[in-house]
Design a protein around this motif. Structure first.
Motif, mmCIF file in Angstrom:
data_model
loop_
_atom_site.group_PDB
_atom_site.id
_atom_site.type_symbol
_atom_site.label_atom_id
_atom_site.label_comp_id
_atom_site.label_asym_id
_atom_site.label_seq_id
_atom_site.Cartn_x
_atom_site.Cartn_y
_atom_site.Cartn_z
ATOM 1 N N ILE A 42 44.005 36.396 42.066
ATOM 2 C CA ILE A 42 44.191 37.277 43.217
ATOM 3 C C ILE A 42 43.862 38.696 42.776
ATOM 4 O O ILE A 42 44.450 39.226 41.830
ATOM 5 C CB ILE A 42 45.634 37.212 43.760
ATOM 6 C CG1 ILE A 42 45.945 35.802 44.254
ATOM 7 C CG2 ILE A 42 45.836 38.229 44.879
ATOM 8 C CD1 ILE A 42 47.374 35.617 44.729
ATOM 9 N N ILE A 43 42.902 39.329 43.457
ATOM 10 C CA ILE A 43 42.470 40.684 43.111
ATOM 11 C C ILE A 43 42.950 41.637 44.199
ATOM 12 O O ILE A 43 42.589 41.496 45.364
ATOM 13 C CB ILE A 43 40.934 40.754 42.985
ATOM 14 C CG1 ILE A 43 40.406 39.651 42.059
ATOM 15 C CG2 ILE A 43 40.510 42.125 42.472
ATOM 16 C CD1 ILE A 43 38.896 39.567 42.016
ATOM 17 N N LYS A 44 43.751 42.633 43.811
ATOM 18 C CA LYS A 44 44.303 43.596 44.761
ATOM 19 C C LYS A 44 43.534 44.909 44.663
ATOM 20 O O LYS A 44 43.491 45.534 43.602
ATOM 21 C CB LYS A 44 45.785 43.824 44.471
ATOM 22 C CG LYS A 44 46.631 42.567 44.627
ATOM 23 C CD LYS A 44 48.096 42.842 44.325
ATOM 24 C CE LYS A 44 48.933 41.575 44.472
ATOM 25 N NZ LYS A 44 50.362 41.826 44.185
ATOM 26 N N VAL A 45 42.938 45.314 45.796
ATOM 27 C CA VAL A 45 42.097 46.509 45.810
ATOM 28 C C VAL A 45 42.545 47.467 46.913
ATOM 29 O O VAL A 45 42.784 47.047 48.046
ATOM 30 C CB VAL A 45 40.611 46.134 46.030
ATOM 31 C CG1 VAL A 45 39.738 47.388 46.021
ATOM 32 C CG2 VAL A 45 40.142 45.156 44.958
ATOM 33 N N LYS A 249 34.712 41.905 36.605
ATOM 34 C CA LYS A 249 33.264 41.666 36.561
ATOM 35 C C LYS A 249 32.804 40.943 37.822
ATOM 36 O O LYS A 249 31.755 41.269 38.393
ATOM 37 C CB LYS A 249 32.908 40.834 35.322
ATOM 38 C CG LYS A 249 33.009 41.607 34.015
ATOM 39 C CD LYS A 249 32.604 40.737 32.836
ATOM 40 C CE LYS A 249 32.667 41.504 31.525
ATOM 41 N NZ LYS A 249 32.284 40.656 30.365
ATOM 42 N N ALA A 250 33.588 39.971 38.280
ATOM 43 C CA ALA A 250 33.237 39.232 39.497
ATOM 44 C C ALA A 250 33.240 40.158 40.712
ATOM 45 O O ALA A 250 32.347 40.092 41.569
ATOM 46 C CB ALA A 250 34.225 38.088 39.710
ATOM 47 N N LEU A 251 34.234 41.039 40.796
ATOM 48 C CA LEU A 251 34.313 41.989 41.906
ATOM 49 C C LEU A 251 33.150 42.975 41.866
ATOM 50 O O LEU A 251 32.541 43.280 42.905
ATOM 51 C CB LEU A 251 35.648 42.736 41.840
ATOM 52 C CG LEU A 251 35.889 43.820 42.895
ATOM 53 C CD1 LEU A 251 35.788 43.252 44.306
ATOM 54 C CD2 LEU A 251 37.258 44.462 42.671
ATOM 55 N N SER A 252 32.804 43.465 40.693
ATOM 56 C CA SER A 252 31.692 44.407 40.530
ATOM 57 C C SER A 252 30.366 43.775 40.941
ATOM 58 O O SER A 252 29.547 44.401 41.625
ATOM 59 C CB SER A 252 31.619 44.887 39.075
ATOM 60 O OG SER A 252 32.808 45.543 38.699
#
Length: 277
Positions: A42-45, A249-252
């Motif tokens: 889970i990525i929180k941005v 890295k995946a988000l970028s």
């Protein structure tokens, strides 16, 4: 009988131990524990509403294909998102350009960096009082952002429009104006408030995202606009210690994907938001 009973007890004990181990590694909820996989999913941005959150919505399905869930927290100020990433409340934020990040890192002693440049939102001069930059009268009031990097950026837009001249340097302010033939008066205000000041000032220099939120069209409504080769591209900011982690890295990669570029080119045909990759 005794021998048979001993065998049965041993089998039962072994099964019980195996069952305990299974609960630790594969709980019914499916959520990994400390004995299972520790990979973050889970990525929180944190992001400004427009266009940053819109872009992240495009990114969501791209990340889902890689096994990640994206959670977006909306912010309308320029301070809290960096503090939240630095404190670990967020994994990343998407709202600012490099000079702003660098200045805040120095000012607040933050351990932040950036991974990719995503897009540029040209800053523009807007007014409800005049139709052309040359119509600004002597002593006209102009509102500019009050944070160091965006104020300098706004003043450079006014300089390029021929209204003032400035000293050389990156973080110039109104006191660095060397020529002001129209005796313009400057009001330093929080960037998010600038669109709401247009009824009270003669003009305001507004960041692209806040202009879009206020339904201002940079190509049609701006009296002067920032050059497209501006260094103020918007970036993905993260903690330095997280910069090389797989989920970052995946988000970028998703933010600089062909899908995001196509989205920007299709939606912002007026040039108000342009890809920086």
């Amino acid at each position: 009988m005794k021998k048979t009973l001993s065998i049965l007890l041993a089998v039962a004990l072994t099964a019980g131990l195996a069952g305990c181990g299974a609960k630790q590694t594969s709980p019914a909820s499916g959520t990994p524990t400390s004995t299972g996989s520790s990979e973050k999913k889970i990525i929180k941005v944190g992001a400004s509403p427009v266009p940053h959150k819109e872009i992240l919505e495009v990114v969501k399905p791209l990340l889902e294909k890689k096994g990640y869930k994206l959670e977006i927290t909306e912010f309308t100020d320029y301070v809290q998102p960096n503090l939240a990433v630095n404190d670990g409340q967020l994994d990343a934020n998407f709202f600012q350009h490099v000079p702003y990040l660098q200045n805040m890192v120095k000012e607040k002693n933050l351990s932040l960096d950036y991974t990719v440049k995503v897009h540029l939102e040209p800053m523009g001069v807007y007014s409800k009082k005049v139709k052309a930059i040359t119509e600004l009268k002597d002593g006209a009031s102009i509102a500019v952002p009050n944070d160091p990097t965006n104020e300098a950026r706004a003043l450079r837009v006014l300089e390029n429009a021929g209204l003032i001249k400035l000293k050389s340097g990156d973080l110039v302010t109104a006191i660095d104006i060397t020529e002001n033939p129209k005796n313009l008066k400057f009001k330093e205000l929080e960037a998010a408030q600038l669109p709401r000041t247009l009824d009270d000032v003669d003009a305001a220099v507004i960041n692209g995202n806040y202009a879009l939120e206020a339904k201002l069209n940079p190509s049609k409504d701006a009296l002067a606009i920032e050059a497209k080769d501006s260094p103020f591209a918007n970036i993905l900011a993260v903690k330095k210690s997280d910069k090389d982690k797989d989920y970052i890295k995946a988000l970028s990669e998703a933010l600089t994907s062909p899908e995001v570029k196509q989205f920007l080119q299709n939606k912002y045909t007026d040039g108000s938001v342009i890809p920086a990759f």
